[in-house]
Design a protein around this motif. Structure first.
Motif, PDB file in Angstrom:
ATOM      1  N   VAL A  20       0.883  -1.155   0.000  1.00  0.00           N
ATOM      2  CA  VAL A  20       0.000   0.000   0.000  1.00  0.00           C
ATOM      3  C   VAL A  20       0.930   1.216   0.000  1.00  0.00           C
ATOM      4  O   VAL A  20       1.943   1.212   0.700  1.00  0.00           O
ATOM      5  N   PRO A  21       0.649   2.237  -0.777  1.00  0.00           N
ATOM      6  CA  PRO A  21       1.560   3.379  -0.858  1.00  0.00           C
ATOM      7  C   PRO A  21       1.890   3.981   0.509  1.00  0.00           C
ATOM      8  O   PRO A  21       1.030   4.100   1.378  1.00  0.00           O
ATOM      9  N   CYS A  22       3.153   4.356   0.673  1.00  0.00           N
ATOM     10  CA  CYS A  22       3.625   5.000   1.895  1.00  0.00           C
ATOM     11  C   CYS A  22       4.855   5.825   1.524  1.00  0.00           C
ATOM     12  O   CYS A  22       5.790   5.296   0.899  1.00  0.00           O
ATOM     13  N   ALA A  23       4.867   7.076   1.899  1.00  0.00           N
ATOM     14  CA  ALA A  23       5.984   7.958   1.549  1.00  0.00           C
ATOM     15  C   ALA A  23       7.310   7.436   2.087  1.00  0.00           C
ATOM     16  O   ALA A  23       8.341   7.555   1.428  1.00  0.00           O
ATOM     17  N   LYS A  24       7.298   6.829   3.268  1.00  0.00           N
ATOM     18  CA  LYS A  24       8.542   6.301   3.851  1.00  0.00           C
ATOM     19  C   LYS A  24       9.116   5.160   3.023  1.00  0.00           C
ATOM     20  O   LYS A  24      10.320   4.930   3.038  1.00  0.00           O
ATOM     21  N   PHE A  25       8.272   4.437   2.316  1.00  0.00           N
ATOM     22  CA  PHE A  25       8.718   3.270   1.543  1.00  0.00           C
ATOM     23  C   PHE A  25       8.819   3.545   0.037  1.00  0.00           C
ATOM     24  O   PHE A  25       8.976   2.612  -0.755  1.00  0.00           O
ATOM     25  N   LYS A  26       8.752   4.810  -0.374  1.00  0.00           N
ATOM     26  CA  LYS A  26       8.764   5.142  -1.806  1.00  0.00           C
ATOM     27  C   LYS A  26       9.975   4.551  -2.531  1.00  0.00           C
ATOM     28  O   LYS A  26       9.842   3.868  -3.545  1.00  0.00           O
ATOM     29  N   LYS A  27      11.168   4.774  -2.015  1.00  0.00           N
ATOM     30  CA  LYS A  27      12.387   4.261  -2.650  1.00  0.00           C
ATOM     31  C   LYS A  27      12.424   2.733  -2.605  1.00  0.00           C
ATOM     32  O   LYS A  27      12.822   2.083  -3.572  1.00  0.00           O
ATOM     33  N   LEU A  28      12.004   2.149  -1.488  1.00  0.00           N
ATOM     34  CA  LEU A  28      11.955   0.690  -1.370  1.00  0.00           C
ATOM     35  C   LEU A  28      11.035   0.097  -2.430  1.00  0.00           C
ATOM     36  O   LEU A  28      11.395  -0.881  -3.094  1.00  0.00           O
ATOM     37  N   LEU A  29       9.874   0.692  -2.616  1.00  0.00           N
ATOM     38  CA  LEU A  29       8.929   0.177  -3.608  1.00  0.00           C
ATOM     39  C   LEU A  29       9.487   0.298  -5.028  1.00  0.00           C
ATOM     40  O   LEU A  29       9.231  -0.565  -5.865  1.00  0.00           O
ATOM     41  N   GLU A  30      10.264   1.329  -5.286  1.00  0.00           N
ATOM     42  CA  GLU A  30      10.919   1.454  -6.593  1.00  0.00           C
ATOM     43  C   GLU A  30      11.921   0.312  -6.793  1.00  0.00           C
ATOM     44  O   GLU A  30      11.996  -0.274  -7.879  1.00  0.00           O
TER      45      GLU A  30
END
Length: 163
Positions: A20-30
């Motif tokens: 689920v989108p989360c600003a803290k995990f933006k780079k991780l999700l990329e």
């Protein structure tokens, strides 16, 4: 710091992730999205992630859900009626918002209740504060989830993100 979480996921052989989108995990999700060895399914709600990961587990996948702690409350029924009853392991990688230095007041209630909800659901959790601990807890947490056939949570709070 997202690179350490990604490294832990790779070392744990997690091959199926819902997020689920989360600003803290933006780079991780990329990083995950660009990894051909990990099937990544973005979802709009956390309980949807639990359902999809349960199905993936039943086909032999090692699963994880990347989410913000605010979605834990949305997931209680799926945890109790699906994961508890059918003994389904999955790693919960959770951004723990709503504690010290939180700027959004709406995050605070779930921030205060997160550990209590995990305790009520009997989900063990670990709180890394360093990159090395993140890798270690993800790898060991994924082994533990298989032993107990139930979710294990890794909580990433402000202490982790500020390092």
């Amino acid at each position: 710091m997202p690179e350490a979480i990604y490294e832990g996921i790779k070392k744990a052989n997690i091959d199926f992730i819902c997020s689920v989108p989360c600003a803290k995990f933006k780079k991780l999700l990329e990083l995950i999205e660009n990894d051909e060895d990990i099937k990544h399914i973005p979802v709009t709600r956390e309980e949807e992630a639990f359902g999809i990961c349960a199905g993936a587990y039943l086909t032999g996948k090692r699963t994880a859900i990347i989410m913000q702690n605010s979605g834990l409350g949305n997931s209680i029924n799926a945890i109790g009626s699906l994961y508890k009853i059918y003994q389904i392991p999955t790693l919960l990688i959770i951004s723990h918002r709503g504690l010290l230095k939180e700027e959004i007041p709406a995050q605070i209630p779930m921030g205060l209740w997160t550990k209590k909800l995990l305790d009520v659901c009997e989900i063990p959790y670990f709180i890394p504060k360093t990159k090395d601990e993140a890798i270690k807890y993800i790898v060991e947490g994924s082994k533990f989830m298989e032993k107990i056939n139930y979710p294990v949570a890794i909580l990433f709070g402000y202490e982790y993100w500020e390092k």
